[in-house]
Design a protein around this motif. Structure first.
Motif, PDB file in Angstrom:
ATOM      1  N   THR A  31      62.443  -1.261  38.707  1.00  0.00           N
ATOM      2  CA  THR A  31      62.344  -0.116  39.755  1.00  0.00           C
ATOM      3  C   THR A  31      63.249  -0.012  40.836  1.00  0.00           C
ATOM      4  OG1 THR A  31      60.723  -1.235  41.051  1.00  0.00           O
ATOM      5  CG2 THR A  31      59.723   0.261  39.519  1.00  0.00           C
TER       6      THR A  31
ATOM      7  N   GLN B 187      63.032  -0.003  46.612  1.00  0.00           N
ATOM      8  CA  GLN B 187      62.483   1.362  46.979  1.00  0.00           C
ATOM      9  C   GLN B 187      63.356   2.435  46.444  1.00  0.00           C
ATOM     10  OE1 GLN B 187      60.612   1.816  51.134  1.00  0.00           O
ATOM     11  NE2 GLN B 187      62.405   3.730  51.086  1.00  0.00           N
TER      12      GLN B 187
ATOM     13  N   THR C 283      63.222   6.212  45.331  1.00  0.00           N
ATOM     14  CA  THR C 283      62.650   7.513  45.472  1.00  0.00           C
ATOM     15  C   THR C 283      63.375   8.619  44.906  1.00  0.00           C
ATOM     16  OG1 THR C 283      63.145   7.842  47.685  1.00  0.00           O
ATOM     17  CG2 THR C 283      60.960   6.702  47.415  1.00  0.00           C
TER      18      THR C 283
ATOM     19  N   LYS D 249      53.067  10.755  51.438  1.00  0.00           N
ATOM     20  CA  LYS D 249      52.968  10.890  49.800  1.00  0.00           C
ATOM     21  C   LYS D 249      53.064  12.357  49.532  1.00  0.00           C
ATOM     22  CE  LYS D 249      49.454   7.168  48.821  1.00  0.00           C
ATOM     23  NZ  LYS D 249      48.996   7.266  50.266  1.00  0.00           N
TER      24      LYS D 249
ATOM     25  N   ASN E  70      54.648  11.940  42.304  1.00  0.00           N
ATOM     26  CA  ASN E  70      53.372  11.540  43.064  1.00  0.00           C
ATOM     27  C   ASN E  70      53.420  11.072  44.366  1.00  0.00           C
ATOM     28  OD1 ASN E  70      52.372  12.168  40.373  1.00  0.00           O
ATOM     29  ND2 ASN E  70      52.888  10.051  39.799  1.00  0.00           N
TER      30      ASN E  70
ATOM     31  N   ALA F 230      55.303   8.944  45.547  1.00  0.00           N
ATOM     32  CA  ALA F 230      55.651   7.717  45.638  1.00  0.00           C
ATOM     33  C   ALA F 230      56.925   7.195  45.185  1.00  0.00           C
ATOM     34  CB  ALA F 230      54.554   6.931  44.744  1.00  0.00           C
ATOM     35  N   THR F 231      57.127   5.716  45.100  1.00  0.00           N
ATOM     36  CA  THR F 231      58.311   5.145  44.522  1.00  0.00           C
ATOM     37  C   THR F 231      58.295   5.137  42.965  1.00  0.00           C
ATOM     38  OG1 THR F 231      57.384   2.922  44.630  1.00  0.00           O
ATOM     39  CG2 THR F 231      58.923   3.476  46.505  1.00  0.00           C
ATOM     40  N   ILE F 232      59.402   4.997  42.472  1.00  0.00           N
ATOM     41  CA  ILE F 232      59.358   5.067  40.910  1.00  0.00           C
ATOM     42  C   ILE F 232      58.678   3.954  40.600  1.00  0.00           C
ATOM     43  CG2 ILE F 232      61.181   6.678  40.719  1.00  0.00           C
ATOM     44  CD1 ILE F 232      62.801   4.076  39.469  1.00  0.00           C
ATOM     45  N   GLN F 233      57.827   3.974  39.272  1.00  0.00           N
ATOM     46  CA  GLN F 233      57.056   2.763  38.964  1.00  0.00           C
ATOM     47  C   GLN F 233      57.561   2.284  37.657  1.00  0.00           C
ATOM     48  OE1 GLN F 233      54.286   1.887  40.981  1.00  0.00           O
ATOM     49  NE2 GLN F 233      55.411   3.283  42.171  1.00  0.00           N
ATOM     50  N   LYS F 234      57.457   0.986  37.528  1.00  0.00           N
ATOM     51  CA  LYS F 234      57.654   0.602  36.107  1.00  0.00           C
ATOM     52  C   LYS F 234      57.030   1.199  35.037  1.00  0.00           C
ATOM     53  CE  LYS F 234      58.288  -4.129  33.843  1.00  0.00           C
ATOM     54  NZ  LYS F 234      58.238  -5.473  33.988  1.00  0.00           N
TER      55      LYS F 234
ATOM     56  N   GLN G 205      57.264   4.073  34.128  1.00  0.00           N
ATOM     57  CA  GLN G 205      57.152   5.565  34.149  1.00  0.00           C
ATOM     58  C   GLN G 205      58.011   6.397  33.293  1.00  0.00           C
ATOM     59  OE1 GLN G 205      57.782   6.580  38.594  1.00  0.00           O
ATOM     60  NE2 GLN G 205      56.130   8.219  38.375  1.00  0.00           N
TER      61      GLN G 205
END
Lengths: 308, 232
Positions: free
Chosen positions: A8, A11, A13, A137, A142, A144-148, A150
């Motif tokens: 990720t 941070q 986004t 949010k 969503n 949020a920050t990007i997620q592993k 995803q």
């Protein structure tokens, strides 16, 4: 059309150029903090400068492409960027083949870099922007920050393609050691304003997208902390009673109670997003006509900023 | 201070100050009883008059920031002259907001009780029995400034602001009380929470609490809080 997030970054986004005309109801602007670098990345790909992209902070992601796409990375100089095993350059269009992995590591200097795509990231739109505002949010993926792991989806964008020629970057260096400002509405609360322009300010680790805080070097300010909250924007410099100025960032709140001593000039506001913890910088006071000239010059160098 | 300022008269007295290359501030001399409502509606009117500006209303100043520079003050002046406060609905929304003051929501109530030498019951009775008006909206999304708070329970901001507050937290500071509708960072001492979601802007950005709205509070129990929250 998808890419998969393998790593990720600190941070990362989704941002566009921000949520405009909603500050009167208390919704911050958000958007790419160094919006000049962000706009540049899209311009190089011949895309509208407001197209959503990824903002990376200090360290960036690894992305697996499940589709052919062009990308462009701008902003802070990244130590190493690879597609599979080959190094690639910043500030230029790079073809990424289906199945390839784009990897970024760490910003060598400055703080934020931007990954723009030839297709449009599918993100949540709220009040005409997909910019992620983490505290509430809003927008992005969503909120949020990007997620592993995803999957980031894209949509075709032929209709959005720019009619002009792609921008060719001349590789101008980002320079943050001197930030030009004009006087703010409460400038007169400073005890000795000359000190302000002779002080080396040091960027605090507590800085974030809401504001760049400073440490150590305090300036004398005559404030009892009783001011009624006043309108504030990204680029306004507040000075609390502790004498440590805060430069408000892309996610700045819309009202604040600390004296607004300065405002970073429009032509240099994007630089705030590149101030990295422990960086030293000084403020340089300019007049309003000088601030206008600086903006005209920026527009000559980067014609696409007319839309900012 | 400001580089230059010009005084003009419309149907209200306005002072426009040029703050920066893309920023102006307006100060009005309105003897109006409903000053914050006047400011907010004028701000909205100004915003609607031009596509390339941002407008923020605080309790005593309206600020305009323009995308296009140099700014065209004539456009602002002509928008000011076309503002008719009498056309704004004079019927103010009234809203009763339920608040639960139980310990679990009231992180700072005990500390305030010590500070003021009042029981927590006395503090929450004073807080919940007064009538308020929305004075300004802003800071973080959904935050509203309600006033005036009874001076008997006036306390300063926290010396160290919280990084995040719970959604719906009810806080006080000086002569204002406020609701962190969406949570987020906050520097005001917290004395309760509301189960009602007061912030759901649609795509036009219209919100429930706007300056001028009259607000009263109603004390509720934990059971009522949970019941109301489940209905959201």
């Amino acid at each position: 059309m998808t890419i998969q997030v393998l790593k990720t970054g600190l941070q990362t986004t989704v941002q566009d150029l921000g949520r405009m005309r909603s500050k009167h109801i208390g919704i911050p602007q958000s958007g790419s903090f160094d919006y000049l670098s962000a706009a540049k990345a899209n311009a190089i790909l011949n895309r509208p400068i407001n197209s959503p992209l990824l903002e990376c902070t200090m360290t960036g992601p690894s992305l697996k492409f499940l589709e052919d796409m062009d990308v462009c990375i701008t902003g802070a100089t990244v130590n190493q960027i690879t597609v599979d095993d080959s190094s690639i350059n910043q500030n230029t269009l790079v073809h990424v083949k289906k199945g390839s992995i784009l990897s970024t590591d760490i910003a060598k200097d400055h703080l934020r870099f931007y990954i723009a795509f030839s297709k449009s990231i599918q993100a949540t739109e709220f009040l005409n922007s997909v910019s992620t505002y983490l505290p509430a949010k809003f927008g992005g993926l969503n909120g949020a920050t990007i997620q592993k792991g995803q999957m980031i989806d894209f949509k075709e964008t032929q209709s959005e393609a720019y009619t002009g020629d792609p921008w060719i970057e001349n590789g101008e260096r980002i320079e943050t050691s001197k930030i030009r400002v004009t006087q703010g509405p409460e400038f007169n609360l400073l005890d000795a304003s000359s000190v302000l322009f002779e002080t080396d300010f040091i960027v605090s680790n507590d800085s974030n997208r809401m504001g760049v805080r400073t440490v150590d070097n305090r300036i004398p300010i005559n404030d009892q902390g009783s001011m009624i909250s006043k309108p504030i924007y990204p680029g306004i410099v507040q000075c609390p009673q502790d004498g440590l100025p805060i430069i408000l960032g892309a996610d700045a709140q819309t009202l604040g109670g600390y004296p607004r001593i300065l405002q970073v000039i429009k032509a240099e506001r994007h630089l705030i997003g590149q101030l990295r913890p422990n960086d030293h910088f000084r403020f340089e006071l300019v007049s309003i006509p000088e601030a206008l000239d600086a903006w005209e010059n920026l527009k000559i160098n980067y014609p696409f900023v007319c839309e900012l | 201070m400001a580089a230059k300022s010009l005084a003009m008269s419309f149907n209200f007295n306005t002072k426009i100050s040029v703050i920066a290359e893309d920023m102006l501030e307006l100060r009005l001399h309105v003897s109006h009883i409903n000053k914050s409502k006047f400011y907010w509606h004028l701000a909205e009117h100004l915003l609607n008059s031009q596509n390339d500006i941002e407008v923020i209303a605080s309790e005593e100043v309206i600020s305009i920031r323009s995308k296009v520079i140099p700014m065209d003050i004539n456009k602002i002046e002509s928008a000011l002259s076309s503002f008719e406060f009498s056309l704004i609905s004079q019927i103010d929304h009234k809203l009763e907001i339920p608040i639960c003051y139980e310990d679990v929501f009231a992180s700072d109530l005990k500390e305030i009780s010590k500070q003021l030498n009042l029981s927590t019951q006395e503090i929450t009775d004073i807080h919940s029995s007064a009538s308020y008006e929305v004075k300004a909206i802003g800071f973080t999304p959904g935050f509203s400034y309600l006033g005036d708070l009874d001076e008997k329970i006036a306390v300063p901001r926290l010396s160290k602001p919280r990084v995040s507050t719970a959604v719906g937290s009810v806080a006080i500071a000086n002569d204002r009380t406020g609701i962190y509708c969406l949570g987020g960072p906050g520097g005001w001492p917290i004395i309760g929470a509301t189960p009602i979601n007061l912030f759901n802007p649609d795509d036009t950005g219209s919100v429930t609490l706007i300056p001028g709205t009259k607000v009263t509070f109603k004390k509720i129990s934990m059971e009522e809080f949970i019941m109301m929250q489940s209905r959201n």
